[in-house]
Design an enzyme around this catalytic site. Structure first.
Site, PDB file in Angstrom:
ATOM      1  CG  HIS A 100      22.030 -16.289  47.382  1.00  0.00           C
ATOM      2  ND1 HIS A 100      22.323 -17.637  47.424  1.00  0.00           N
ATOM      3  CD2 HIS A 100      20.842 -16.178  46.751  1.00  0.00           C
ATOM      4  CE1 HIS A 100      21.349 -18.302  46.833  1.00  0.00           C
ATOM      5  NE2 HIS A 100      20.442 -17.438  46.416  1.00  0.00           N
ATOM      6  CE  LYS A 109      24.373 -23.145  52.758  1.00  0.00           C
ATOM      7  NZ  LYS A 109      25.379 -22.642  51.783  1.00  0.00           N
ATOM      8  CG  ASP A 243      27.965 -17.501  48.184  1.00  0.00           C
ATOM      9  OD1 ASP A 243      29.054 -17.587  48.775  1.00  0.00           O
ATOM     10  OD2 ASP A 243      27.147 -18.447  48.128  1.00  0.00           O
ATOM     11  CG  ASP A 247      28.920 -21.839  49.956  1.00  0.00           C
ATOM     12  OD1 ASP A 247      28.571 -20.769  49.426  1.00  0.00           O
ATOM     13  OD2 ASP A 247      28.120 -22.763  50.220  1.00  0.00           O
ATOM     14  NE  ARG A 248      26.512 -19.586  45.421  1.00  0.00           N
ATOM     15  CZ  ARG A 248      25.640 -18.849  44.742  1.00  0.00           C
ATOM     16  NH1 ARG A 248      25.475 -19.028  43.442  1.00  0.00           N
ATOM     17  NH2 ARG A 248      24.942 -17.913  45.347  1.00  0.00           N
TER      18      ARG A 248
END
Length: 454
Positions: A100, A109, A243, A247-248
């Protein structure tokens, strides 16, 4: 670029401004270092919609291939789609995203085979050390046989796998507004939701890493205002906000009211325990009291852990937990290699709502039992001194104190947690109580102490 990477290699990932703090030449070195540390002969790499992402991902792939690893590039994807690829192919993976953060940022990541996390203590420190050294001495010597770079689309396989975990075929038709925030939800939602009894109202599905409509961070209330208004205007059953790297997932009910991630954690925990009786559920220490209560009521075993995905995933692996949830709307599933996926949590919410006739607000009310402050940040000059002042004020009372993650003070009718940010001069406060007045009193007491020394 010769670089001090301490500013961009964080606790769990790489993140910084492009090209000021890092660029494609460094991405290539990170790719080589990743292969060296994981000892991988093959890896998978994906990226989000940021303008710098494709070039960085390609450079990382070149660095990895140079050291002999075969690279599968899966192109545009959400972070949990990269975890799916890592898990299903049983390969280490790298996802290029800054989640974000604003458009000028990018990051990586990384995970080992089976989507196992890579953090400071599990390889990231070594990756930084190698990349830093090579930035001074030049790229490492190429392997005798360099690896190949191939392309593969995993979106359809990812969607089918998620839908195999949650049966939505028999739910009643639902109208759902989805705010993708110009992030990767705009790429994944159409394929995942295809064929389901859903009337989808899309918002900001155009992939745009400059985020022209709002930040792709649904935990900040200002970023879900558009979604809340649209849910009401459409008379929708619920709203979902993702987001930037999707992943959220954040949920809004039919009244346009945000649903606490703790309530979603409890709801999904109950559903997972119905499939796996007696299972273990992980929750971090700032989720609501509702979560362990619901888990115990459903015959499960709640386990409390520190905030942060590496701690959650480590605890899930250690305990064999079936599900884990965080206050930040990260949801972790054993059936998804212990990795976090907001999309799977969203499918559980849709299944729970569509499997009965009532609205979402009364459904989640059973899982949202207490008054909560949400997370409140205070800028302080000395985090340690401010926290010590708060501890001194409460340690003589009829309370228990623990330091699992920051300071947690628990009384019969309330609790609070005060944690220092790892990256900013902030203290983060979360308060919960059995009623609104008590919550407000404790919140104001603690904030007065914290801010008196700010």
């Amino acid at each position: 670029m010769t670089a001090d990477l301490s500013q961009i290699v964080k606790a769990y990932d790489v993140r910084g401004v492009v090209p000021d703090q890092w660029d494609e030449s460094l991405a290539e070195l990170f790719g080589a270092a990743f292969v060296r540390v994981t000892d991988a002969d093959a890896i998978v790499v994906g990226h989000d919609m940021r303008p710098s992402s494709p070039g960085l991902a390609d450079a990382f792939a070149r660095g990895a291939a140079r050291l002999g690893a075969d690279v599968t590039l899966i192109g545009l994807c959400s972070t949990d789609q990269l975890y799916f690829a890592s898990g299903s192919f049983d390969l280490p993976g790298a996802m290029f995203t800054a989640s974000h953060n604003p458009a000028q940022y990018n990051g990586i990541k990384m995970c080992r085979a089976g989507a196992a996390p890579v953090g400071q203590d599990t390889g990231l420190a070594e990756i930084r050390e190698l990349a830093e050294g090579w930035s001074e001495t030049g790229a490492p010597e190429a392997a005798e046989t360099e690896g190949t770079i191939t392309h593969r689309d995993t979106l359809e396989d990812y969607a089918q796998y998620l839908k195999s975990l949650v049966d939505l075929t028999a739910i009643r038709p639902l109208k759902v507004v989805v705010d993708a925030g110009n992030g990767m939800g705009g790429h994944t939602v159409p394929t995942v939701f295809e064929g389901l009894p859903l009337d989808v109202v899309p918002m900001y599905f155009e992939l745009d890493g400059t985020f022209p409509n709002h930040e792709a961070n649904p935990l900040d209330p200002k970023n879900i205002v558009d979604l809340q208004a649209r849910v009401l205007a459409e008379g929708a059953d619920l709203g979902l906000a993702f987001d930037g790297d999707a992943d959220r997932c954040f949920v809004v009910d039919e009244r346009g009211e945000p649903v606490s991630p703790s309530a979603i954690t409890a709801l999904v925990a109950a559903r997972e325990l119905a499939k796996h009786p007696g299972g273990t559920i992980i929750h971090n220490l700032i989720t609501s009291w509702s979560v362990p209560e619901v888990v115990r009521e459903q015959g499960g075993e709640p386990v409390r852990t520190r905030v942060g995905h590496s701690f959650i995933k480590e605890e899930m692996a250690k305990t064999g937990a079936i599900f884990g949830g965080e206050h930040s709307a990260h949801y972790y599933f054993k059936d998804f290699w212990n990795a976090d996926t907001g999309m799977l949590a969203a499918l559980h919410v849709l299944a729970a709502l569509g499997g009965q006739e009532g609205a979402l607000s009364p459904l989640v009310a059973a899982y949202d039992r207490y008054a909560s402050s949400g997370e409140i940040n205070s800028t302080v000059a000395d985090q340690r001194a401010s926290a010590a002042k708060v501890k001194a004020a409460y340690e003589t009372g009829d309370v228990t104190l623990d330091d699992l993650d920051g300071l947690t003070v628990t009384a019969a009718d309330w609790w609070f947690n005060l944690r220092a940010s790892n990256t900013e001069p902030l203290l983060r406060l979360n308060v919960e109580a059995r009623d609104e007045a008590t919550m407000a009193r404790i919140r104001d007491e603690v904030l007065a102490l914290v801010r008196a020394t700010a």
